[in-house]
Motif scaffolding. Structure first.
Motif, PDB file in Angstrom:
ATOM      1  N   VAL A 121       0.849  -1.193   0.000  1.00  0.00           N
ATOM      2  CA  VAL A 121       0.000   0.000   0.000  1.00  0.00           C
ATOM      3  C   VAL A 121       0.888   1.246   0.000  1.00  0.00           C
ATOM      4  CG1 VAL A 121      -1.782   1.293   1.235  1.00  0.00           C
ATOM      5  CG2 VAL A 121      -1.812  -1.220   1.268  1.00  0.00           C
ATOM      6  N   ILE A 122       0.611   2.128  -0.940  1.00  0.00           N
ATOM      7  CA  ILE A 122       1.337   3.399  -1.032  1.00  0.00           C
ATOM      8  C   ILE A 122       0.303   4.505  -0.848  1.00  0.00           C
ATOM      9  CG2 ILE A 122       2.651   4.926  -2.537  1.00  0.00           C
ATOM     10  CD1 ILE A 122       3.535   2.276  -3.998  1.00  0.00           C
ATOM     11  N   GLY A 123       0.531   5.367   0.131  1.00  0.00           N
ATOM     12  CA  GLY A 123      -0.520   6.345   0.386  1.00  0.00           C
ATOM     13  C   GLY A 123      -0.020   7.674   0.891  1.00  0.00           C
ATOM     14  N   SER A 124      -0.948   8.596   0.870  1.00  0.00           N
ATOM     15  CA  SER A 124      -0.808   9.913   1.492  1.00  0.00           C
ATOM     16  C   SER A 124      -2.160  10.597   1.256  1.00  0.00           C
ATOM     17  CB  SER A 124       0.378  10.684   0.897  1.00  0.00           C
ATOM     18  OG  SER A 124       0.773  11.714   1.783  1.00  0.00           O
ATOM     19  N   HIS A 125      -2.195  11.910   1.197  1.00  0.00           N
ATOM     20  CA  HIS A 125      -3.506  12.559   1.129  1.00  0.00           C
ATOM     21  C   HIS A 125      -3.503  13.700   0.121  1.00  0.00           C
ATOM     22  CE1 HIS A 125      -2.018  16.063   3.456  1.00  0.00           C
ATOM     23  NE2 HIS A 125      -1.176  15.168   3.918  1.00  0.00           N
ATOM     24  N   LEU A 126      -4.624  13.841  -0.588  1.00  0.00           N
ATOM     25  CA  LEU A 126      -4.778  14.949  -1.539  1.00  0.00           C
ATOM     26  C   LEU A 126      -5.433  16.165  -0.889  1.00  0.00           C
ATOM     27  CD1 LEU A 126      -5.911  13.051  -4.792  1.00  0.00           C
ATOM     28  CD2 LEU A 126      -3.633  13.952  -4.252  1.00  0.00           C
ATOM     29  N   ASP A 127      -5.994  16.008   0.302  1.00  0.00           N
ATOM     30  CA  ASP A 127      -6.629  17.179   0.931  1.00  0.00           C
ATOM     31  C   ASP A 127      -5.571  18.129   1.460  1.00  0.00           C
ATOM     32  OD1 ASP A 127      -5.973  15.502   3.237  1.00  0.00           O
ATOM     33  OD2 ASP A 127      -7.344  16.754   4.405  1.00  0.00           O
ATOM     34  N   SER A 128      -5.957  19.380   1.607  1.00  0.00           N
ATOM     35  CA  SER A 128      -5.027  20.409   2.089  1.00  0.00           C
ATOM     36  C   SER A 128      -5.721  21.248   3.147  1.00  0.00           C
ATOM     37  CB  SER A 128      -4.597  21.327   0.936  1.00  0.00           C
ATOM     38  OG  SER A 128      -5.641  22.225   0.586  1.00  0.00           O
ATOM     39  N   VAL A 129      -4.942  22.045   3.858  1.00  0.00           N
ATOM     40  CA  VAL A 129      -5.545  23.090   4.681  1.00  0.00           C
ATOM     41  C   VAL A 129      -6.007  24.203   3.742  1.00  0.00           C
ATOM     42  CG1 VAL A 129      -4.085  22.563   6.669  1.00  0.00           C
ATOM     43  CG2 VAL A 129      -3.343  24.300   5.024  1.00  0.00           C
ATOM     44  N   ALA A 163       2.682  -4.214   3.514  1.00  0.00           N
ATOM     45  CA  ALA A 163       3.583  -3.109   3.864  1.00  0.00           C
ATOM     46  C   ALA A 163       2.935  -1.793   3.453  1.00  0.00           C
ATOM     47  CB  ALA A 163       4.927  -3.263   3.152  1.00  0.00           C
ATOM     48  N   TYR A 164       3.373  -0.732   4.091  1.00  0.00           N
ATOM     49  CA  TYR A 164       2.867   0.607   3.761  1.00  0.00           C
ATOM     50  C   TYR A 164       4.054   1.542   3.579  1.00  0.00           C
ATOM     51  CZ  TYR A 164       0.568   5.158   4.112  1.00  0.00           C
ATOM     52  OH  TYR A 164       0.124   6.440   3.859  1.00  0.00           O
ATOM     53  N   LEU A 165       4.042   2.306   2.478  1.00  0.00           N
ATOM     54  CA  LEU A 165       5.108   3.278   2.204  1.00  0.00           C
ATOM     55  C   LEU A 165       4.490   4.647   1.914  1.00  0.00           C
ATOM     56  CD1 LEU A 165       7.404   1.168  -0.175  1.00  0.00           C
ATOM     57  CD2 LEU A 165       7.809   1.705   2.252  1.00  0.00           C
ATOM     58  N   GLU A 166       5.176   5.676   2.404  1.00  0.00           N
ATOM     59  CA  GLU A 166       4.666   7.035   2.169  1.00  0.00           C
ATOM     60  C   GLU A 166       5.827   7.991   1.916  1.00  0.00           C
ATOM     61  OE1 GLU A 166       1.741   8.368   5.020  1.00  0.00           O
ATOM     62  OE2 GLU A 166       1.652  10.407   4.195  1.00  0.00           O
ATOM     63  N   LEU A 167       5.657   8.780   0.866  1.00  0.00           N
ATOM     64  CA  LEU A 167       6.596   9.871   0.561  1.00  0.00           C
ATOM     65  C   LEU A 167       5.891  11.178   0.912  1.00  0.00           C
ATOM     66  CD1 LEU A 167       9.129  11.134  -0.817  1.00  0.00           C
ATOM     67  CD2 LEU A 167       7.911  10.912  -3.011  1.00  0.00           C
ATOM     68  N   HIS A 168       6.581  12.053   1.635  1.00  0.00           N
ATOM     69  CA  HIS A 168       5.953  13.302   2.074  1.00  0.00           C
ATOM     70  C   HIS A 168       7.018  14.382   2.142  1.00  0.00           C
ATOM     71  CE1 HIS A 168       3.202  15.967   4.292  1.00  0.00           C
ATOM     72  NE2 HIS A 168       2.235  15.091   4.049  1.00  0.00           N
ATOM     73  N   ILE A 169       6.606  15.621   2.019  1.00  0.00           N
ATOM     74  CA  ILE A 169       7.566  16.705   2.291  1.00  0.00           C
ATOM     75  C   ILE A 169       7.785  16.795   3.799  1.00  0.00           C
ATOM     76  CG2 ILE A 169       7.057  18.049   0.223  1.00  0.00           C
ATOM     77  CD1 ILE A 169       5.357  19.902   2.133  1.00  0.00           C
ATOM     78  N   GLU A 170       8.970  17.316   4.162  1.00  0.00           N
ATOM     79  CA  GLU A 170       9.313  17.353   5.593  1.00  0.00           C
ATOM     80  C   GLU A 170       8.404  18.313   6.364  1.00  0.00           C
ATOM     81  OE1 GLU A 170      13.208  18.927   6.621  1.00  0.00           O
ATOM     82  OE2 GLU A 170      12.445  19.261   8.645  1.00  0.00           O
ATOM     83  N   GLN A 171       8.035  19.441   5.768  1.00  0.00           N
ATOM     84  CA  GLN A 171       7.228  20.484   6.415  1.00  0.00           C
ATOM     85  C   GLN A 171       7.996  21.254   7.475  1.00  0.00           C
ATOM     86  OE1 GLN A 171       3.769  17.501   7.242  1.00  0.00           O
ATOM     87  NE2 GLN A 171       2.805  19.491   6.975  1.00  0.00           N
ATOM     88  N   GLY A 172       9.305  21.027   7.563  1.00  0.00           N
ATOM     89  CA  GLY A 172      10.117  21.723   8.554  1.00  0.00           C
ATOM     90  C   GLY A 172      11.478  22.048   7.959  1.00  0.00           C
ATOM     91  N   PRO A 173      12.335  22.695   8.734  1.00  0.00           N
ATOM     92  CA  PRO A 173      13.603  23.213   8.207  1.00  0.00           C
ATOM     93  C   PRO A 173      14.824  22.306   8.421  1.00  0.00           C
ATOM     94  CG  PRO A 173      13.161  24.186  10.332  1.00  0.00           C
ATOM     95  CD  PRO A 173      12.053  23.195  10.070  1.00  0.00           C
ATOM     96  N   VAL A 174      14.618  21.070   8.894  1.00  0.00           N
ATOM     97  CA  VAL A 174      15.771  20.264   9.306  1.00  0.00           C
ATOM     98  C   VAL A 174      16.647  19.867   8.116  1.00  0.00           C
ATOM     99  CG1 VAL A 174      16.481  18.100  10.391  1.00  0.00           C
ATOM    100  CG2 VAL A 174      14.600  19.427  11.373  1.00  0.00           C
ATOM    101  N   LEU A 175      16.049  19.290   7.076  1.00  0.00           N
ATOM    102  CA  LEU A 175      16.856  18.863   5.921  1.00  0.00           C
ATOM    103  C   LEU A 175      17.468  20.061   5.207  1.00  0.00           C
ATOM    104  CD1 LEU A 175      14.563  15.993   4.557  1.00  0.00           C
ATOM    105  CD2 LEU A 175      16.795  15.746   5.685  1.00  0.00           C
ATOM    106  N   GLU A 176      16.736  21.160   5.156  1.00  0.00           N
ATOM    107  CA  GLU A 176      17.283  22.376   4.548  1.00  0.00           C
ATOM    108  C   GLU A 176      18.516  22.836   5.322  1.00  0.00           C
ATOM    109  OE1 GLU A 176      14.866  25.883   5.035  1.00  0.00           O
ATOM    110  OE2 GLU A 176      15.429  26.645   3.059  1.00  0.00           O
ATOM    111  N   THR A 234      13.215  -3.417   8.750  1.00  0.00           N
ATOM    112  CA  THR A 234      13.559  -3.952   7.427  1.00  0.00           C
ATOM    113  C   THR A 234      13.316  -2.903   6.342  1.00  0.00           C
ATOM    114  OG1 THR A 234      12.938  -6.150   8.194  1.00  0.00           O
ATOM    115  CG2 THR A 234      13.103  -5.830   5.797  1.00  0.00           C
ATOM    116  N   LEU A 235      12.130  -2.297   6.398  1.00  0.00           N
ATOM    117  CA  LEU A 235      11.826  -1.272   5.389  1.00  0.00           C
ATOM    118  C   LEU A 235      12.754  -0.071   5.519  1.00  0.00           C
ATOM    119  CD1 LEU A 235       7.901  -1.237   5.268  1.00  0.00           C
ATOM    120  CD2 LEU A 235       9.515  -2.555   3.872  1.00  0.00           C
TER     121      LEU A 235
END
Lengths: 418, 418
Positions: free
Chosen positions: B73-81, B185-198, B338-339
């Motif tokens: 299962v690959i998921g996330s959401h299309l809704d926004s604030v 299994a479940y996998l999700e790709l998402h933006i960080e939404q914070g400044p850590v990786l930057e 494992t994942l």
């Protein structure tokens, strides 16, 4: 109890019965209960043969003409906050009524004696306190200060005044009216409204002056961020800066306070607002008020400077900006030294001591200080609160404060007739 | 740019153009733009021969059957604030669409592949986030958690769901539906939404888990008093206690944070309210929220204990009382080891490094962790913010994150087909 005190207290109780409901006194200026209050006070004046008169700012005056046209003015206010107490303001006006009553019974006094019920001391409905006394002092600009005010029900200040026969134009005539009264001195008896006299177990206090006030709004601006996503070291948390500022202001007030009631100063952050005010949001902005008071103008200036500095330090530490907006200020208003001597002597005669303290709250007397020699006496508050129906003063303290006040009046008359 | 990344980004731009106005993305769950979004997504699935299906909680599923019924299962959401960004949620769903598109082009995959657009991840309209994924996980009690909710316009949550063919009864069927999908299994790709990786200049990050959350409201109660009349040493200033508490919580979070992104913890006071909130009143009461997060459950428990202690110390110092009310909590949700290994290898292949970090914000993946092996990848946010139209990820980082995600998908398929 002294019979003159008993008469004042009887009047106070009569007024309280007429104008108090289960939530407290409801004599809010410009409203129906206030008008009832003033009809009652008018009758009280008429009963002793004094015709009440209104000036252009709706201050109500009662006069017993003396051999000299020079006037001793005794005043305070009959208006209250919604749900207020039975003594705040009324004590001083009804002590003044007693002075006139006694004078009428004893023929013509050497000085002209006047009692004034200042209009809208509290500013409870529109937010501008001391409206009547500042109009008389010439320090009120009605259009600029009242023109934009609206009460919670949407009624404009100008319309509420009109219901009471007052306009901004008539208000501007109050200062000339006051000067025409030929005032020589102003005396006011008031409850302390605080816990200082109660703490030192003194029934009556000598008021040195009203504290100067520096009142400002601060706005700290950082960056709103997600409470989970933003690492602590990268945050610009505006509320933490405001919190640090508030604690620093408390420290500043402690540092500048001396050991006696006379030397105390205060600093208060009463309004706090954060944005966006979500549980999951680091505050991006915080507004906080600061209200600092001291009797010594130099101390107040130092406190203000230190608070500015503290705000900069807090802003820097939390990586935010801070901007100050002045809301209001008034310098300390010190009581007249000669009248202070009469107050000290009178209080000591009645209670054996003459404890001195500044007034943190403002009073109509503060508006009189620049115009005429002025003095004030405080009756102990117990509990040490006001603007609540539980406001009270023990009867022995009430008696002592009224006696000390009447003696001060006598001394003042003797002084000015000379 | 990798051609598969280019397809995902083209889909993202197409969706943004369809659902964004000058204030940002407007794909608020249960509303008209959200329905437009889902019609668009349905067409995208149909274009590759996949028939979209809705479960009882309005989660939208697209499936490419494999040789095995076991599902990735690959998921996330299309809704926004309201006024959100173009990537938050959509990136993961449209990366999943790309997985299905490629699979359809290459015949029958070894595992069944599913993409899910979880309904109402944001909780922007009614305040309950993760509604769809928690319904599938069986952790949502719709009547208890949604029955009383009303949006700002006065519309009840139940009525808004009904407009979308959903009821609390149908929502309760989503958990059985999910189990019936035979998820492996479940996998999700998402933006960080914070400044850590930057901050550490990494385009892609390995998500270790979602932090546990302790969320509480505190009420400090002292005694309101006049800002001029109440001496500092006799005050019971509830706000100063709250201010001291907030600063102490910051110190607690600093003390428990390690030097790496992996070991960071956070504490936030986002809601602050004082009473009576007048410039001239010492605050008699102050309400303040605390939201503490950590990936390590023992660390979170220690932070909570220390915050309780700090509140008592602050209350005592300012002569006030404090009461805690638990608002919400969730334990840390750790990704599958494992994942995680597949994610590390994939990220390292694409970017040369595999920086690890926890997720402070929650994600639908957090609801999956107790049910199936789960992993997440973060794309760098730059600027490091979300829930705003300026949310963004540089194209090279977007490309790298999509590549790393597709490689993780391939490794996961290979693992579970074995």
């Amino acid at each position: 109890m002294h019979p003159r005190s008993a008469r004042v207290i009887a009047d106070l109780r009569e007024l309280a019965a007429l104008t108090t409901d289960d939530r407290g006194a409801q004599r809010v200026a410009w409203g129906p209960v206030w008008r009832t209050t003033r009809s009652w006070f008018s009758r009280k004046l008429e009963e002793i043969g004094v015709r009440p008169e209104l000036d252009g700012a709706a201050n109500m005056w009662g006069t017993v003409p003396g051999r000299s046209s020079r006037s001793l003015v005794i005043g305070s206010h009959l208006d209250s906050v919604p749900g207020g107490g039975w003594l705040d303001g009324c004590l001083g006006v009804l002590a003044g009524l007693e002075v006139l009553r006694e004078a009428r019974a004893n023929g013509v006094p050497p000085l002209t004696l006047r009692v004034v019920d200042w209009a809208d001391e509290e500013g409870a409905r529109f937010g501008r306190s001391l409206a009547g006394s500042s109009a008389s002092a010439g320090t009120l600009d009605p259009d600029a200060e009242l023109g934009h005010l609206v009460d919670r029900g949407g009624v404009r200040c100008g319309d509420a005044l009109a219901e009471n026969g007052v306009s901004f134009d008539t208000m501007r005539t109050a200062a000339a009216y006051f000067r025409g009264l030929n005032p020589a001195a102003y005396l006011e008896l008031h409850i302390e409204q605080g816990p200082v006299l109660e703490e030192i177990q003194e029934p009556v206090g000598v008021v040195l002056g009203t504290m100067g006030v520096e009142r400002h709004m601060l706005r700290f601006v950082g960056q709103a961020a997600h409470s989970g996503a933003a690492p602590i070291h990268l945050r610009k948390d505006a509320f933490l800066a405001a919190a640090e500022f508030a604690l620093a202001c408390r420290d500043i007030s402690v540092r500048h306070s001396g050991p006696t009631p006379k030397s105390r100063v205060v600093a208060t952050c009463g309004v706090v607002k954060v944005e966006p005010n979500f549980v999951t949001a680091v505050p991006g902005a915080a507004e906080i008020s600061i209200d600092m008071r001291a009797l010594d103008a130099r101390v107040l200036a130092a406190m203000y400077a230190e608070a500015r500095e503290a705000s900069e330090v807090a802003a820097k530490r939390h990586l935010v900006e801070v901007k100050w907006t002045r809301v209001w200020d008034i310098p300390p208003r010190l009581m007249d030294e000669t009248l202070l001597g009469f107050v000290r002597d009178s209080v000591r005669e009645v209670t054996g001591r003459a404890p001195e303290l500044p007034s943190g709250p403002l009073h109509d007397a503060a508006e009189m200080v620049p115009l005429v020699p002025t003095a004030m006496i405080f009756a102990q508050s117990s509990p040490g609160v006001s603007h609540t129906k539980i406001e009270d003063t023990p009867e022995p303290a009430l008696d002592a404060s009224i006696q000390a006040f009447l003696r001060t009046v006598d001394r003042t008359i003797t002084h000015f007739e000379g």
